[in-house]
Design an enzyme around this catalytic site. Sequence first.
Site, PDB file in Angstrom:
ATOM      1  N   ARG A 186       0.823  -1.217   0.000  1.00 35.20           N
ATOM      2  CA  ARG A 186       0.000   0.000   0.000  1.00 35.20           C
ATOM      3  C   ARG A 186       0.857   1.269   0.000  1.00 35.20           C
ATOM      4  NH1 ARG A 186      -3.180  -3.834   0.063  1.00 35.20           N
ATOM      5  NH2 ARG A 186      -2.027  -3.963  -1.845  1.00 35.20           N
ATOM      6  N   SER A 266     -10.726  -0.173   3.150  1.00 38.81           N
ATOM      7  CA  SER A 266     -10.093  -0.446   4.454  1.00 38.81           C
ATOM      8  C   SER A 266      -9.548   0.856   5.016  1.00 38.81           C
ATOM      9  CB  SER A 266      -8.933  -1.434   4.281  1.00 38.81           C
ATOM     10  OG  SER A 266      -9.442  -2.649   3.795  1.00 38.81           O
ATOM     11  N   GLU A 385      -5.187   4.141   5.920  1.00 38.76           N
ATOM     12  CA  GLU A 385      -4.834   3.863   4.522  1.00 38.76           C
ATOM     13  C   GLU A 385      -5.253   5.022   3.602  1.00 38.76           C
ATOM     14  OE1 GLU A 385      -5.605  -0.162   2.854  1.00 38.76           O
ATOM     15  OE2 GLU A 385      -6.482   0.927   1.181  1.00 38.76           O
TER      16      GLU A 385
HETATM   17  C1  LIG Z   1     -15.501  -0.064  -1.238  1.00 43.27           C
HETATM   18  C2  LIG Z   1     -14.016   0.122  -1.429  1.00 43.27           C
HETATM   19  C3  LIG Z   1     -13.175  -0.974  -1.599  1.00 43.27           C
HETATM   20  C4  LIG Z   1     -11.796  -0.802  -1.785  1.00 43.27           C
HETATM   21  N1  LIG Z   1     -10.995  -1.905  -1.935  1.00 43.27           N
HETATM   22  C5  LIG Z   1      -9.676  -1.759  -2.126  1.00 43.27           C
HETATM   23  C6  LIG Z   1      -8.828  -2.902  -2.268  1.00 43.27           C
HETATM   24  O1  LIG Z   1      -9.283  -4.047  -2.252  1.00 43.27           O
HETATM   25  N2  LIG Z   1      -7.500  -2.707  -2.448  1.00 43.27           N
HETATM   26  C7  LIG Z   1      -6.952  -1.457  -2.494  1.00 43.27           C
HETATM   27  O2  LIG Z   1      -5.730  -1.350  -2.667  1.00 43.27           O
HETATM   28  N3  LIG Z   1      -7.726  -0.345  -2.361  1.00 43.27           N
HETATM   29  C8  LIG Z   1      -9.058  -0.464  -2.174  1.00 43.27           C
HETATM   30  N4  LIG Z   1      -9.849   0.642  -2.010  1.00 43.27           N
HETATM   31  C9  LIG Z   1      -9.233   1.977  -2.005  1.00 43.27           C
HETATM   32  C10 LIG Z   1      -9.304   2.709  -3.365  1.00 43.27           C
HETATM   33  O3  LIG Z   1     -10.377   2.276  -4.145  1.00 43.27           O
HETATM   34  C11 LIG Z   1      -8.019   2.578  -4.193  1.00 43.27           C
HETATM   35  O4  LIG Z   1      -6.915   3.053  -3.452  1.00 43.27           O
HETATM   36  C12 LIG Z   1      -8.104   3.354  -5.511  1.00 43.27           C
HETATM   37  O5  LIG Z   1      -6.963   3.116  -6.292  1.00 43.27           O
HETATM   38  C13 LIG Z   1      -8.257   4.863  -5.306  1.00 43.27           C
HETATM   39  O6  LIG Z   1      -8.586   5.420  -6.573  1.00 43.27           O
HETATM   40  P1  LIG Z   1      -9.303   6.813  -6.700  1.00 43.27           P
HETATM   41  O7  LIG Z   1      -9.278   7.194  -8.122  1.00 43.27           O
HETATM   42  O8  LIG Z   1     -10.626   6.768  -6.056  1.00 43.27           O
HETATM   43  O9  LIG Z   1      -8.316   7.740  -5.862  1.00 43.27           O
HETATM   44  P2  LIG Z   1      -8.695   9.058  -5.069  1.00 43.27           P
HETATM   45  O10 LIG Z   1      -9.381   8.702  -3.803  1.00 43.27           O
HETATM   46  O11 LIG Z   1      -9.337  10.037  -5.942  1.00 43.27           O
HETATM   47  O12 LIG Z   1      -7.225   9.574  -4.691  1.00 43.27           O
HETATM   48  C14 LIG Z   1      -6.429   8.881  -3.775  1.00 43.27           C
HETATM   49  C15 LIG Z   1      -5.051   9.554  -3.709  1.00 43.27           C
HETATM   50  O13 LIG Z   1      -4.381   9.402  -4.956  1.00 43.27           O
HETATM   51  C16 LIG Z   1      -4.110  10.682  -5.529  1.00 43.27           C
HETATM   52  N5  LIG Z   1      -4.335  10.557  -6.967  1.00 43.27           N
HETATM   53  C17 LIG Z   1      -5.453  10.149  -7.586  1.00 43.27           C
HETATM   54  N6  LIG Z   1      -5.274  10.134  -8.922  1.00 43.27           N
HETATM   55  C18 LIG Z   1      -4.011  10.563  -9.134  1.00 43.27           C
HETATM   56  C19 LIG Z   1      -3.231  10.783 -10.303  1.00 43.27           C
HETATM   57  N7  LIG Z   1      -3.719  10.568 -11.541  1.00 43.27           N
HETATM   58  N8  LIG Z   1      -1.979  11.238 -10.150  1.00 43.27           N
HETATM   59  C20 LIG Z   1      -1.458  11.492  -8.909  1.00 43.27           C
HETATM   60  N9  LIG Z   1      -2.150  11.305  -7.776  1.00 43.27           N
HETATM   61  C21 LIG Z   1      -3.410  10.836  -7.889  1.00 43.27           C
HETATM   62  C22 LIG Z   1      -5.079  11.642  -4.860  1.00 43.27           C
HETATM   63  O14 LIG Z   1      -4.591  12.981  -4.893  1.00 43.27           O
HETATM   64  C23 LIG Z   1      -5.120  11.061  -3.464  1.00 43.27           C
HETATM   65  O15 LIG Z   1      -3.972  11.462  -2.749  1.00 43.27           O
HETATM   66  C24 LIG Z   1     -11.238   0.504  -1.816  1.00 43.27           C
HETATM   67  C25 LIG Z   1     -12.087   1.613  -1.639  1.00 43.27           C
HETATM   68  C26 LIG Z   1     -13.455   1.427  -1.451  1.00 43.27           C
HETATM   69  C27 LIG Z   1     -14.345   2.630  -1.279  1.00 43.27           C
END
Ligand SMILES: Cc1cc2nc3c(=O)[nH]c(=O)nc-3n(C[C@H](O)[C@H](O)[C@H](O)COP(=O)(O)OP(=O)(O)OC[C@H]3O[C@@H](n4cnc5c(N)ncnc54)[C@H](O)[C@@H]3O)c2cc1C
Length: 393
Positions: A186, A266, A385
């Site tokens: 992570r 998580s 996380e």
């Molecule tokens: C129901 C649920 C289940 C999940 N299950 C998992 C799992 O099984 N495994 C896991 O690893 N994660 C899981 N996650 C967490 C999450 O979905 C992942 O970390 C996902 O990759 C985040 O993507 P996002 O586009 O929503 O990021 P955001 O929430 O929009 O951003 C997260 C971070 O990344 C940065 N960021 C986003 N896009 C970029 C970019 N293009 N360039 C630079 N920085 C950027 C943002 O500024 C922020 O700091 C889960 C979340 C939920 C709600």
Amino acid sequence: MTSTPPLSEFTTLRVGGSAAAMIDATTETELVEAARQVWADGDDWFVLGGGSNMVVSDDGFDGTVIRTLSRGIEVLPPETRESSIPAFAQAPAARERIQSPNEERVRIRVQAGHPWDELVAETVERGWSGLEALSGIPGATGASPIQNIGAYGQELASSLVAVDFLDSFADAPVRIPACELGLGYRTSVFKQGRAGIVTAVEFELHDAGPKSLGQPIGYAQLAQSLGARLGDRVPIQALRDAVLELRRSKGMVLDADDQDSVSAGSFFTNPIVSERFARTLPDDAPRWPTTLDQPDIVTPLGSDPVVPPHRDPAEYRVKLSAAWLIEHAGVRRGFSLPGSRAAISSKHTLALTNRGGAKAEEVVELARYVRAMVQTEFGVLLHPEPVLVGLSI
Ligand SMILES: Cc1cc2nc3c(=O)[nH]c(=O)nc-3n(C[C@H](O)[C@H](O)[C@H](O)COP(=O)(O)OP(=O)(O)OC[C@H]3O[C@@H](n4cnc5c(N)ncnc54)[C@H](O)[C@@H]3O)c2cc1C
């Protein structure tokens, strides 16, 4: 700050006040232009993908949010029949990947705003394996390397070749190979302070051919649900379906009808502690040995090579289960503080959920409570996380 809709409308936990400004970037060029504009203006900024891994303060954000909405999957021309990832550069999981003799490799380049699970669905449909166990994770592809997403025995690192990255204040993106991204459990260099924007992500997958077998199953519960054993290979679509079913049973797939899915996934990472400390925990506490990356040894030119120092067994690391620690500290599924609209998911101890109208502060109070309970009971400090914007726990 009322100039943009509240960020609660763009985050899966549904909390967060407004940003001073928000720019929607629908192409890679727009993304780069938006960033350069914001940097030239000297505004505070952050990138928003699907908002599924962040908790934003109720006070909002006094700066510009750049939203990635660029989409598209490009199949790249094959380089050679050998892997384009040099062996020394591959993350450990990648080196262990199984390659059947008849499988070809496929390289794809995906835009940052492409919804992650649409990408996985597309690759599974085409019989390309490598991402199937990461089915159902919300968010955008550009965010996937930020915390090296992982689930059900698979990690992004095992298929990631490179990212196109626009360093903060740079003019144009550069291609950074996966080996330079510091990918770990992570984490990545982006979580350690390298600021900028991932504009596209490059993967190498296996064209699994007519049998379309997925990568070997790396998670016991998944194997069990498929009636298979760890290490077995099953059709890639069956593996995706099983992962989605398991995730649904835990409220880990976004679903408008499931209040347990109104979360940031998580909330705490699994703590990594010394082997000595792990021995002090109750016998039934789950623990997995893990490696601590050996730091690079720099040898000045002309001097003798440095022999890596002997490692004290006390340095070996053990990963613990955050969910087990929370439950055994007395915090049960469904728990909420009196009068709070934030609660532990009724299906999954690690997810903090918004039961309707909760403020970020209520979520954070619950997180602080959980952390204090675990620290008091076991002396372990849990780390969040999700990325906290304008907040701390
Ligand atoms: C129901 C649920 C289940 C999940 N299950 C998992 C799992 O099984 N495994 C896991 O690893 N994660 C899981 N996650 C967490 C999450 O979905 C992942 O970390 C996902 O990759 C985040 O993507 P996002 O586009 O929503 O990021 P955001 O929430 O929009 O951003 C997260 C971070 O990344 C940065 N960021 C986003 N896009 C970029 C970019 N293009 N360039 C630079 N920085 C950027 C943002 O500024 C922020 O700091 C889960 C979340 C939920 C709600």
